[in-house]
Write an enzyme that holds these catalytic residues in place. Structure first.
Site, short mmCIF file in Angstrom:
data_model
loop_
_atom_site.label_atom_id
_atom_site.label_comp_id
_atom_site.label_asym_id
_atom_site.label_seq_id
_atom_site.Cartn_x
_atom_site.Cartn_y
_atom_site.Cartn_z
N GLY A 45 0.85 -1.18 0.00
CA GLY A 45 0.00 0.00 0.00
C GLY A 45 0.89 1.23 0.00
O GLY A 45 2.03 1.19 0.47
N GLN A 50 2.93 10.03 1.36
CA GLN A 50 4.26 9.39 1.43
C GLN A 50 5.17 9.78 0.27
O GLN A 50 6.37 9.55 0.33
CB GLN A 50 4.11 7.86 1.48
CG GLN A 50 3.47 7.37 2.77
CD GLN A 50 3.34 5.87 2.77
OE1 GLN A 50 2.40 5.32 2.22
NE2 GLN A 50 4.30 5.19 3.39
N CYS A 96 5.60 -0.09 7.46
CA CYS A 96 5.27 1.08 6.64
C CYS A 96 6.52 1.47 5.85
O CYS A 96 7.62 1.50 6.40
CB CYS A 96 4.86 2.23 7.56
SG CYS A 96 4.41 3.73 6.68
N LEU A 97 6.35 1.76 4.56
CA LEU A 97 7.49 2.13 3.72
C LEU A 97 8.19 3.39 4.23
O LEU A 97 9.37 3.60 3.96
CB LEU A 97 7.06 2.32 2.26
CG LEU A 97 6.57 1.05 1.54
CD1 LEU A 97 6.09 1.40 0.14
CD2 LEU A 97 7.66 -0.01 1.48
N HIS A 138 -4.75 1.08 7.41
CA HIS A 138 -3.40 1.68 7.55
C HIS A 138 -3.24 2.85 6.59
O HIS A 138 -2.74 3.91 6.96
CB HIS A 138 -2.34 0.59 7.28
CG HIS A 138 -0.93 1.08 7.31
ND1 HIS A 138 -0.02 0.74 8.29
CD2 HIS A 138 -0.24 1.89 6.45
CE1 HIS A 138 1.14 1.32 8.04
NE2 HIS A 138 1.04 2.03 6.93
N GLU A 139 -3.69 2.67 5.35
CA GLU A 139 -3.53 3.74 4.34
C GLU A 139 -4.47 4.91 4.63
O GLU A 139 -4.09 6.07 4.44
CB GLU A 139 -3.76 3.20 2.93
CG GLU A 139 -2.79 2.09 2.50
CD GLU A 139 -1.32 2.43 2.71
OE1 GLU A 139 -0.93 3.61 2.58
OE2 GLU A 139 -0.55 1.51 3.04
N HIS A 142 -2.91 7.26 6.96
CA HIS A 142 -1.93 8.18 6.35
C HIS A 142 -2.61 9.47 5.87
O HIS A 142 -2.02 10.55 5.94
CB HIS A 142 -1.26 7.52 5.14
CG HIS A 142 -0.06 6.70 5.49
ND1 HIS A 142 1.07 7.21 6.08
CD2 HIS A 142 0.19 5.37 5.30
CE1 HIS A 142 1.97 6.24 6.23
NE2 HIS A 142 1.46 5.11 5.78
NI NI Z 1 2.36 3.25 5.78
#
Ligand code: NI
Length: 189
Positions: A45, A50, A96-97, A138-139, A142
Site C-alpha cells: 500500500g 508518502q 510502513c514504507l 493503515h492507508e 496516512h
Molecule cells: Ni504506511
C-alpha cells in the site's frame, strides 16, 4: 517514474490531506508514479502523502504479501470515506514504507465498508475484511496524518525512540529511494 518515499519525521506525513478534484491534471500520471514507487519498494500500500502530496489518495496491491496470498487487490482509492468499521479487534504485524525496519502488532477491527472513487472517477461502495481491510485502515490513517507508530503504547514508543530518530536522520539501511527530513533540511538530498 519512481519518487522518493518520505521518511518518518517529515511534517508532510503528519498533515490531514485534502480531497482531490477528479479532473486534477496529471492525476493518472500521479497514480502510475505511485504504483512504480510502491512496486520498487515492495510495498502492499502507498498513500499520496508518502510521496509528498497531501491528497486523499492511496493505492494497494498485495500480491507481494506471499504468506497471505491476496490476489486481485490492485486498487486505487480516491477521496475514500470509511462508512463503517465493525467486528472483533485483531492484531496484525504492520510495517510502513516510511518507517523501514520497524514492525509492530497493531489492533484494529476486522471489517469495514468504504466509499471511494476509482481511477476512472467511478464512485464505489465496498466491504472488506481481514488483511485487505487492514491495509485500507493503515492507508486511510496516512490521509489523516496518523502513522502506525502513533497507535502503539507509550512504553513501546519510548523503546523505538532512537530507531525512529535514526530513520528521520537517514541512518537506516533501505533498498529503495527515500527522502529523509533532517538530511533534506540541511540540503544534502
Ligand atoms: Ni504506511
Amino acid at each position: 517514474m519512481i519518487i522518493p518515499i518520505l521518511a518518518y519525521g517529515d511534517p508532510i506525513l503528519k498533515n490531514v490531506s485534502v480531497d482531490i478534484a477528479l479532473d486534477l491534471p496529471d492525476l493518472q500520471t500521479l497514480i502510475d508514479d505511485m504504483f512504480d514507487t510502491m512496486n520498487e519498494a515492495g510495498g502492499v500500500g502507498l498513500a499520496a502523502p508518502q510521496i509528498g502530496k497531501n491528497l486523499r489518495l492511496f493505492i494497494t496491491d498485495a500480491e507481494g504479501l506471499e504468506k497471505e496470498n491476496i490476489k486481485d487487490f490492485k486498487k486505487v482509492f480516491i477521496n475514500p470515506v470509511l462508512l463503517e468499521e465493525e467486528g472483533e479487534k485483531w492484531d496484525f504485524n504492520e510495517g510502513c514504507l516510511s518507517i523501514p525496519g520497524i514492525r509492530e502488532d497493531i489492533s484494529r477491527k476486522q471489517n469495514l465498508r468504504i466509499k471511494y472513487y476509482d481511477r476512472n472517477g467511478q464512485l464505489l461502495e465496498e466491504v472488506y475484511s481481514g488483511v485487505r481491510a487492514r491495509i485500507i485502515q493503515h492507508e486511510m490513517d496516512h490521509l489523516n496524518g496518523v502513522l502506525f507508530t502513533d497507535l502503539i503504547s507509550p512504553l513501546k514508543k519510548r523503546l523505538l525512540k532512537s530507531k525512529l530518530l535514526n530513520i528521520s536522520l537517514g541512518n537506516v539501511e533501505v533498498s529503495y529511494k527515500m527522502r529523509f527530513p533532517v538530511a533534506a533540511r540541511k540540503g544534502n538530498r
